[in-house]
Design a protein around this motif. Structure first.
Motif, PDB file in Angstrom:
ATOM      1  N   UNK A 160       0.786  -1.230   0.000  1.00 26.73           N
ATOM      2  CA  UNK A 160       0.000   0.000   0.000  1.00 26.73           C
ATOM      3  C   UNK A 160       0.813   1.272   0.000  1.00 26.73           C
ATOM      4  N   UNK A 161       2.137   1.173   0.235  1.00 27.39           N
ATOM      5  CA  UNK A 161       2.980   2.368   0.185  1.00 27.39           C
ATOM      6  C   UNK A 161       3.083   2.859  -1.257  1.00 27.39           C
ATOM      7  N   UNK A 162       3.390   4.147  -1.411  1.00 32.11           N
ATOM      8  CA  UNK A 162       3.444   4.753  -2.737  1.00 32.11           C
ATOM      9  C   UNK A 162       4.869   5.060  -3.171  1.00 32.11           C
ATOM     10  N   UNK A 163       5.175   4.728  -4.427  1.00 31.60           N
ATOM     11  CA  UNK A 163       6.458   5.063  -5.043  1.00 31.60           C
ATOM     12  C   UNK A 163       6.181   5.912  -6.280  1.00 31.60           C
ATOM     13  N   UNK A 164       6.808   7.081  -6.345  1.00 28.06           N
ATOM     14  CA  UNK A 164       6.644   7.973  -7.488  1.00 28.06           C
ATOM     15  C   UNK A 164       7.688   7.652  -8.557  1.00 28.06           C
ATOM     16  N   UNK A 165       7.272   7.696  -9.814  1.00 22.24           N
ATOM     17  CA  UNK A 165       8.198   7.513 -10.942  1.00 22.24           C
ATOM     18  C   UNK A 165       8.208   8.802 -11.751  1.00 22.24           C
ATOM     19  N   UNK A 166       9.407   9.397 -11.866  1.00 20.19           N
ATOM     20  CA  UNK A 166       9.573  10.633 -12.636  1.00 20.19           C
ATOM     21  C   UNK A 166      10.691  10.421 -13.653  1.00 20.19           C
ATOM     22  N   UNK A 167      10.334   9.712 -14.718  1.00 19.35           N
ATOM     23  CA  UNK A 167      11.299   9.308 -15.740  1.00 19.35           C
ATOM     24  C   UNK A 167      10.710   9.505 -17.131  1.00 19.35           C
ATOM     25  N   UNK A 168      11.574   9.691 -18.124  1.00 16.57           N
ATOM     26  CA  UNK A 168      11.116   9.573 -19.514  1.00 16.57           C
ATOM     27  C   UNK A 168      10.982   8.083 -19.839  1.00 16.57           C
ATOM     28  N   UNK A 169      10.510   7.762 -21.020  1.00 14.81           N
ATOM     29  CA  UNK A 169      10.441   6.357 -21.439  1.00 14.81           C
ATOM     30  C   UNK A 169      11.842   5.761 -21.460  1.00 14.81           C
ATOM     31  N   UNK A 170      12.046   4.727 -20.665  1.00 17.39           N
ATOM     32  CA  UNK A 170      13.322   4.019 -20.592  1.00 17.39           C
ATOM     33  C   UNK A 170      13.066   2.690 -19.880  1.00 17.39           C
ATOM     34  N   UNK A 171      13.994   1.727 -19.961  1.00 17.06           N
ATOM     35  CA  UNK A 171      13.775   0.426 -19.314  1.00 17.06           C
ATOM     36  C   UNK A 171      13.508   0.535 -17.818  1.00 17.06           C
ATOM     37  N   UNK A 172      14.174   1.487 -17.150  1.00 23.81           N
ATOM     38  CA  UNK A 172      14.017   1.635 -15.699  1.00 23.81           C
ATOM     39  C   UNK A 172      12.592   1.977 -15.309  1.00 23.81           C
TER      40      UNK A 172
END
Length: 547
Positions: free
Chosen positions: A72-84
């Motif tokens: 239930x914890x939240x992780x933000x993703x701030x990336x362009x399109x990439x494998x990561x």
């Protein structure tokens, strides 16, 4: 309820897709078990198989668990399109967490708002954007940044417990526990709306919202003559933080074991060269991309005529642009409709039936849609060809808005999602979007739909892109203004535009003002932004009043 579109399904599609109750981790694992050595990702000449995607996702999940990241914890993703991006996406799902989608073009104020609203404990962020996070970290609850350096020689000055992505994965000493998730209840993604109608809201999408829409879209797209070959190549240049890309270009591709060719941003020469080199099976884009392809031309030179499946979404596709693209490529371009609150697809032009230009198609399997108007007796379905608000019911409809119960009640009523879009249905069950309810112009007591005027203007040979707005007017209430980017070498004048419109529409719809611009404001996915122009006009009026 009028479901006349179901007659079009005959011999091609069942009215209901078979949707197994499972999580998005199950989706990846099922594909990895069937197609483990298939290429899952291609990124600037390097490839990753489905087994490798699974391995890196597992490693991230283990590292997160070791870092006290829990269900239930939240992780933000701030990336362009990439494998990561995909490693982070599926790693978070595997850890039982919720992905918070963050536009990499956000400024500090916007990032601060999203991180506070979602209470994200971790963020996976591009090294170039890391200074932005550092500037707000004392104002947000996010305790750790996991930094992705795409360039091998990138120098990153880390602070506190922040860590490089590769180092973080290597630090995982044990796999994450298998969390017991209820796919119909537990959230997978917080998809923040663009804030076009006020403050940005977090759309709560469960695992089953996204699994359902993946299965519905897959069944609908590939039930006709078009079906993906083994390890089909799909060009994904639409940003993964956008729900169209996340579901239609990402999850659907994983569903059939395809190869996502990731491109970080839409650069016309790079995209055309990629299509020419890779000869992909499918390309998904927004209208401005297809307008751009038409401007370049040279369809066969870059192999655009060899791509079997073209999809458009995100906003309405001008009929003139659609027909020009199809004439140039000899391929069918199918437009669909969706919104973040529906994970996102609800309608699509069927490959197994006529593609109607100007229509967003018919509802997907398991999806009910109707056009309604408010009466003294409540909301009632309107007749064929009549305009009203489109409402949706189906397994892809969101759980609600994150921590916004009042906003949720306004949008979800008796199981129906009120889209805020004005639409109409024709005799066969094809739907057309007339306009955004909030964009409708009320001029001299008449309802004026900007989309209608924009379609007329796209029919002029000198117009490349156009936005039509209603602006305050002391006499008419609102008046119509057109903002136009002319085609190169065009000598178009305001009077020509007005005269052109006068010949094709009632006088009250004709723009009273025309402004030419080198470029119109666009979102990160290339969607034309009416809101930004409207804000500019409001600021201009305020400045004039105060001077």
């Amino acid at each position: 309820m009028d479901k006349r579109w179901l007659a079009l399904y005959e011999n091609n599609l069942e009215a209901k897709s078979t949707i197994e109750k499972r999580t998005l981790t199950d989706l990846l694992n099922d594909t990895a078990n069937k197609h483990g050595t298939n290429t899952a990702i291609t990124f600037y000449g390097k490839t990753w198989s489905y087994q490798e995607l699974q391995k890196y996702s597992e490693a991230l999940a283990g590292a997160l668990h070791q870092d006290q990241f829990d269900k239930g914890d939240r992780l933000a993703i701030m990336l362009p399109n990439c494998p990561h991006y995909l490693f982070s996406l599926f790693g978070t799902f595997r850890a039982g967490g919720v992905v918070v989608q963050v536009n990499p073009m956000y400024v500090a104020r916007e990032l601060e708002y999203i991180l506070n609203d979602s209470e994200a404990t971790h963020i996976v962020i591009l090294s170039d954007l890391y200074p932005l996070f550092k500037s707000v970290r004392n104002k947000v609850p996010t305790k750790k940044a996991i930094v992705v350096a795409l360039k091998p020689d990138a120098e990153v000055e880390l602070e506190g417990d922040d860590i490089l992505f590769d180092s973080y994965l290597k630090g995982a000493s044990a796999p994450a526990p298998q969390h017991s998730l209820d796919p119909e209840v537990d959230l997978a993604v917080l998809q923040y709306t663009g804030g076009t109608t006020g403050v940005s809201k977090g759309v709560m999408l469960t695992h089953m919202n996204l699994i359902s829409n993946t299965e519905q879209t897959y069944d609908f797209m590939f039930s006709g003559d078009v079906s993906p070959p083994h390890n089909a190549k799909v060009v994904n240049v639409l940003p993964l933080f956008h729900i169209f890309s996340l579901t239609c270009c990402n999850f659907v591709t994983i569903r059939h074991g395809g190869n996502q060719i990731l491109i970080p941003r839409f650069d016309m020469p790079e995209v055309l060269e990629t299509i020419k080199r890779e000869k992909p099976f499918q390309f998904g884009g927004v209208p401005t991309m297809y307008v751009g392809f038409n401007q370049v031309g040279k369809y066969k030179e870059f192999g655009l005529d060899l791509v079997e499946s073209y999809v458009s979404g995100g906003s309405s596709l001008p009929v003139e642009a659609l027909e020009a693209f199809e004439a140039g490529t000899g391929r069918k371009l199918c437009e669909g409709y969706g919104l973040s609150e529906a994970a996102p697809v609800t309608h699509f032009n069927p490959s197994f039936q006529e593609r109607k230009a100007g229509s967003v198609g018919i509802p997907l399997p398991n999806t009910d849609a109707k056009v309604v108007a408010e009466t003294d007796a409540g909301w009632e379905e309107v007749g064929v060809g009549e305009v009203g608000e489109m409402i949706i019911n189906g397994p892809q409809v969101m759980k609600g808005y994150w921590r916004k119960p009042e906003e949720t009640k306004k949008t979800l009523r008796d199981g129906w999602l009120f889209t805020g879009d004005l639409a109409k249905m024709d005799e066969e069950g094809y739907f057309s979007i007339v306009d955004r309810k909030k964009d409708m112009i009320l001029a001299s007591g008449y309802n004026v739909y900007p989309r209608e005027i924009e379609e007329v203007l796209y029919g002029h040979s000198g117009v490349q892109e156009v936005i039509v707005l209603g602006l305050p007017d002391p006499y008419r209430g609102e008046t119509v203004k057109a903002y136009i980017t002319p085609k190169p070498d065009s000598t178009l004048t305001s009077q020509e535009v007005i005269d052109f419109c006068r010949k094709q529409m009632a006088a009250y719809k004709v723009p009273t003002a025309v402004e030419f611009r080198e470029e119109l404001p666009k979102s990160a996915v290339g969607k034309l932004l009416k809101r930004k122009l409207r804000d500019e006009e409001v600021a201009k009026v305020k400045a004039e009043q105060s001077s």
